[in-house]
Design an enzyme around this catalytic site. Structure first.
Site, mmCIF file in Angstrom:
data_model
loop_
_atom_site.group_PDB
_atom_site.id
_atom_site.type_symbol
_atom_site.label_atom_id
_atom_site.label_comp_id
_atom_site.label_asym_id
_atom_site.label_seq_id
_atom_site.Cartn_x
_atom_site.Cartn_y
_atom_site.Cartn_z
ATOM 1 N N GLN A 90 0.820 -1.044 -0.188
ATOM 2 C CA GLN A 90 -0.041 -0.133 0.019
ATOM 3 C C GLN A 90 0.765 1.172 -0.110
ATOM 4 O O GLN A 90 0.466 2.401 -0.193
ATOM 5 C CB GLN A 90 -0.913 0.148 1.074
ATOM 6 C CG GLN A 90 -1.910 -1.070 1.440
ATOM 7 C CD GLN A 90 -2.487 -1.264 2.756
ATOM 8 O OE1 GLN A 90 -3.378 -0.412 3.157
ATOM 9 N NE2 GLN A 90 -1.607 -1.956 3.608
ATOM 10 N N ASN A 91 2.238 0.995 0.114
ATOM 11 C CA ASN A 91 3.118 2.001 0.325
ATOM 12 C C ASN A 91 3.384 2.689 -1.073
ATOM 13 O O ASN A 91 3.590 2.068 -2.065
ATOM 14 C CB ASN A 91 4.427 1.787 0.961
ATOM 15 C CG ASN A 91 4.128 1.170 2.385
ATOM 16 O OD1 ASN A 91 3.064 1.492 3.127
ATOM 17 N ND2 ASN A 91 5.278 0.389 3.083
ATOM 18 N N HIS A 108 -1.477 1.187 -4.191
ATOM 19 C CA HIS A 108 -2.063 2.821 -4.142
ATOM 20 C C HIS A 108 -1.107 3.559 -4.898
ATOM 21 O O HIS A 108 -0.926 4.736 -4.446
ATOM 22 C CB HIS A 108 -2.047 3.037 -2.820
ATOM 23 C CG HIS A 108 -3.025 2.481 -1.790
ATOM 24 N ND1 HIS A 108 -3.010 2.155 -0.488
ATOM 25 C CD2 HIS A 108 -4.052 1.737 -2.228
ATOM 26 C CE1 HIS A 108 -4.194 1.775 0.117
ATOM 27 N NE2 HIS A 108 -4.893 1.314 -1.097
ATOM 28 N N ALA A 217 8.637 -3.957 12.727
ATOM 29 C CA ALA A 217 9.089 -4.846 11.646
ATOM 30 C C ALA A 217 10.261 -5.222 11.262
ATOM 31 O O ALA A 217 10.987 -6.178 11.088
ATOM 32 C CB ALA A 217 8.284 -4.424 10.340
HETATM 33 N N1 APR Z 1 6.527 -2.094 12.784
HETATM 34 C C1 APR Z 1 5.554 -2.797 12.366
HETATM 35 N N2 APR Z 1 4.316 -2.142 12.518
HETATM 36 C C2 APR Z 1 4.431 -0.736 12.626
HETATM 37 C C3 APR Z 1 5.662 -0.013 13.051
HETATM 38 C C4 APR Z 1 6.736 -0.932 13.059
HETATM 39 N N3 APR Z 1 7.840 -0.264 13.284
HETATM 40 N N4 APR Z 1 5.126 1.102 13.319
HETATM 41 C C5 APR Z 1 3.823 1.463 13.007
HETATM 42 N N5 APR Z 1 3.286 0.225 12.822
HETATM 43 C C6 APR Z 1 1.924 0.008 12.561
HETATM 44 C C7 APR Z 1 1.118 0.611 13.235
HETATM 45 O O1 APR Z 1 0.637 0.075 14.532
HETATM 46 C C8 APR Z 1 -0.208 0.721 12.293
HETATM 47 O O2 APR Z 1 -1.000 -0.357 12.523
HETATM 48 O O3 APR Z 1 1.676 0.142 11.233
HETATM 49 C C9 APR Z 1 0.357 0.733 11.241
HETATM 50 C C10 APR Z 1 0.314 1.654 10.054
HETATM 51 O O4 APR Z 1 -1.138 2.085 9.790
HETATM 52 P P1 APR Z 1 -1.413 3.118 8.860
HETATM 53 O O5 APR Z 1 -0.747 4.426 9.276
HETATM 54 O O6 APR Z 1 -2.968 3.324 8.993
HETATM 55 O O7 APR Z 1 -0.888 2.808 7.309
HETATM 56 P P2 APR Z 1 -1.349 1.776 6.262
HETATM 57 O O8 APR Z 1 -2.272 0.785 6.937
HETATM 58 O O9 APR Z 1 -0.384 1.506 5.384
HETATM 59 O O10 APR Z 1 -2.609 2.717 5.669
HETATM 60 C C11 APR Z 1 -3.240 1.982 4.588
HETATM 61 O O11 APR Z 1 -4.321 4.271 4.015
HETATM 62 O O12 APR Z 1 -3.996 6.555 4.116
HETATM 63 C C12 APR Z 1 -4.092 5.559 3.228
HETATM 64 O O13 APR Z 1 -3.507 5.030 1.168
HETATM 65 C C13 APR Z 1 -2.910 5.288 2.199
HETATM 66 O O14 APR Z 1 -1.809 3.128 1.999
HETATM 67 C C14 APR Z 1 -2.409 3.931 2.938
HETATM 68 C C15 APR Z 1 -3.538 3.180 3.609
#
Ligand code: APR
Length: 232
Positions: A90-91, A108, A217
């Protein structure tokens, strides 16, 4: 040989210094997501949206932003694993590519691509983008970041659906389980698929997984990849 699919979200890049979307303040780099990541925002205030993505794109050229151990572990895994292995991310950053991964699906979009509003064609782009940017092909049409905004259809969905329905191992790394369809991918796998989640905390979808591994991670994914390859 087991077919492996990895879904990644902002959390895998957090250890590289890129902010996740849903931080403790609920803001993304100081903005509400609706202000900068929707077609309506782009129509209302294109300058703000261009500028927002220009800053994100420029960040990728910052020497301080590098793939971390989790990106590298997945890239090394792909090289040494003889079976089918795909990353669905999604990144919009390029850290999987820079770590050396090859089978990557950007559902995305990508920061380092721009899209012609008239033809839909996308182009590799590392510079700033705004209303005055000349079209790479000289067409008289506007350009936008090649990013899937809220309310838009994610890319490559047919391919993703096919891969998920046939995979034996599904890893979900650093994603909050809030944004669909990605949050539902775990349910698109077959019943026998082994499903593991990696996150620093439990998510709303943790209970669907066979196992949730809590921790950064960079550590947990590296360990999982090493253990999987040594026990197979
Ligand atoms: N290691 C593992 N997980 C982590 C770490 C880490 N170091 N740091 C944060 N996280 C977790 C958080 O707890 C959270 O559950 O990563 C997740 C990030 O969540 P979001 O910020 O919501 O990102 P994501 O799930 O990729 O968002 C999905 O939403 O805004 C839209 O299009 C955008 O692709 C994005 C989508």
């Amino acid at each position: 040989m087991q077919k492996i699919i990895v879904l990644t979200g902002a959390g895998i890049s957090a250890d590289s210094g890129l902010k996740t979307f849903r931080g403790a303040d609920g803001l993304w780099e100081g903005h509400h997501i609706e202000e900068v990541a929707t077609p309506e925002a782009f129509a209302r205030n294109p300058r703000l949206v261009y500028e927002f993505y220009n800053l994100r794109r420029a960040q990728l050229l910052d020497p301080a932003i590098q793939p971390n151990a989790a990106h590298k572990a997945l890239a090394e895994f792909e090289k040494s694993y003889p079976g089918s292995f795909h990353i669905i991310t999604q990144n919009v950053d390029n850290l999987h590519e820079r770590a050396g991964s090859e089978n990557i699906i950007h559902m995305h979009g990508e920061l380092q691509k721009i899209r012609c509003l008239q033809t839909g064609e996308s182009f590799f782009w590392q510079d700033d983008l705004d209303e005055t940017t000349p079209h790479p092909k000289g067409i008289h049409s506007s350009l936008r970041p090649d990013i899937v905004w809220f309310g838009e259809m994610p890319m490559h969905m047919a391919e993703i659906e096919e891969l998920l329905s046939d995979c034996d191992v599904f890893l979900s790394i650093g994603t909050s389980g809030n944004v669909y369809p990605a949050a539902g991918f775990v349910n698109w796998t077959k019943g026998s698929c082994y499903k593991v989640e990696f996150n620093t905390e439990e998510t709303p979808i943790s209970e669907i997984f066979d196992r949730t591994i809590i921790g950064p991670a960079a550590k947990t994914v590296t360990e999982w990849c090493r253990d999987f390859l040594t026990t197979k």
